[in-house]
Design an enzyme around this catalytic site. Sequence first.
Site, short mmCIF file in Angstrom:
data_model
loop_
_atom_site.label_atom_id
_atom_site.label_comp_id
_atom_site.label_asym_id
_atom_site.label_seq_id
_atom_site.Cartn_x
_atom_site.Cartn_y
_atom_site.Cartn_z
N ARG A 1 0.99 4.48 -2.63
CA ARG A 1 2.55 4.09 -1.84
C ARG A 1 3.53 3.81 -1.97
O ARG A 1 5.10 3.93 -1.53
CB ARG A 1 1.32 3.71 0.00
CG ARG A 1 2.60 3.15 0.88
CD ARG A 1 2.01 2.61 2.42
NE ARG A 1 2.13 1.14 2.44
CZ ARG A 1 0.77 0.94 3.38
NH1 ARG A 1 0.28 1.37 3.75
NH2 ARG A 1 0.31 -0.37 2.81
N GLU B 1 2.96 1.63 16.66
CA GLU B 1 1.57 1.29 16.17
C GLU B 1 1.51 -0.54 16.47
O GLU B 1 2.30 -0.97 17.54
CB GLU B 1 1.78 1.41 14.77
CG GLU B 1 3.36 0.69 14.71
CD GLU B 1 3.91 0.85 12.50
OE1 GLU B 1 3.19 0.82 11.86
OE2 GLU B 1 4.78 1.31 12.37
N LEU C 1 3.89 3.61 10.01
CA LEU C 1 3.95 3.47 8.45
C LEU C 1 2.57 3.75 8.71
O LEU C 1 1.63 4.34 9.11
CB LEU C 1 3.38 2.10 7.95
CG LEU C 1 3.54 1.26 6.50
CD1 LEU C 1 4.56 1.24 5.68
CD2 LEU C 1 2.51 -0.14 6.63
N1 PDD Z 1 0.85 -4.95 7.60
N2 PDD Z 1 1.88 -0.90 10.18
C1 PDD Z 1 2.34 -1.89 9.71
C2 PDD Z 1 3.69 -1.98 10.80
C3 PDD Z 1 2.19 -2.56 9.19
O1 PDD Z 1 2.81 -3.90 8.52
C4 PDD Z 1 0.84 -2.59 8.33
C5 PDD Z 1 0.62 -3.13 6.90
C6 PDD Z 1 0.22 -1.04 8.59
C7 PDD Z 1 -1.38 -1.13 8.05
O2 PDD Z 1 -1.24 -0.07 6.94
P1 PDD Z 1 -2.27 -0.32 5.61
O3 PDD Z 1 -3.54 -0.32 6.36
O4 PDD Z 1 -2.06 0.03 4.32
O5 PDD Z 1 -2.05 -2.01 5.66
C8 PDD Z 1 0.01 -0.55 9.74
C9 PDD Z 1 0.38 -5.56 6.79
C10 PDD Z 1 -0.51 -5.86 6.17
C11 PDD Z 1 1.34 -7.25 6.66
O6 PDD Z 1 1.84 -6.67 6.66
O7 PDD Z 1 0.43 -8.18 5.82
#
Ligand code: PDD
Length: 286
Positions: free
Chosen positions: A52, A182, A206
């Site tokens: 990603r 989200e 995301l």
């Molecule tokens: N945040 N959507 C948003 C807006 C996010 O900021 C995140 C992740 C996710 C989940 O993505 P993943 O499963 O890849 O962590 C979805 C991270 C953890 C943060 O900002 O701390």
Amino acid sequence: MSRIVYVNGDYVPEQEARVSVFDRGFLMADAVYEVTSVIGGKLLDFAGHAARLERSLAALDMAAPMSSDKLLEIHRELVRRNDLDEGMIYLQITRGAPPDRDFVFPDPETTPPTVVLFPQAKALVDSPAARTGIAVISIDDIRWGRRDIKTVQLLYPSMGKMMAKAAGADDAWMVEDGLVTEGTSNNAHIIKDGRIITRHLGNEILHGITRAAVLRFAREAQFEVEERAFSLEEAKQADEAFITSASAFVMPVVTIDGVALGDGTPGPFTRRLREIYIDEIRKAAV
Ligand code: PDD
């Protein structure tokens, strides 16, 4: 105890870590990031986060500063130097620090990217919130149109978290045209009649690495999964709801805007999904 952090090739105590005031990450949020969790000193789904990151960099026309093998090496070295058993490694890459502030992108030949990584210790598996579930409120999603790029433009999500706190809740789900996009820092999912419903991928959210893994494990465990947008109203009438993120794993949501889902405690499907996710992701940790 002071942490050891990584800044542009050096491992230094956090007090000695420096980036320029002209850094575009600081001045323009011209930067991307990743958060990779660690359990038992091992990284969860590093390959997913590295992939990603490459996608985010390419979308912003930024060159990858190093190979993902090198990035993995730095992650592991930070885990080792900080004796990190459980928590996260935060990684940020900015478009660097040009000699002056300018909207035009600097020449990457003369302005190299800034690369910063640091660890954060946190109990992830044994989380009190996972036992009780969390309360979310809904807020308008007023973010920009490329939420699929993991940039450090986190002011509105941060404000959303504060709106949730002010309302006595834990987090906020963002809503656009009546449909849930989200959470402030996580993906949002609901369960109705044993079926997982989660927004389809696009520019509006995301592409969560945890979301992808949870859906894969859920399908393997014979869960039905529907990838489509759902409304706030549908969410309030769901049997269960949960969020996913690298640090929350699978976290039950028990109320939405004060409306309790089911009996207002974490439901059986969500609890099962959390168990499956932690078991499976641990097995593949590196
Ligand atoms: N945040 N959507 C948003 C807006 C996010 O900021 C995140 C992740 C996710 C989940 O993505 P993943 O499963 O890849 O962590 C979805 C991270 C953890 C943060 O900002 O701390």
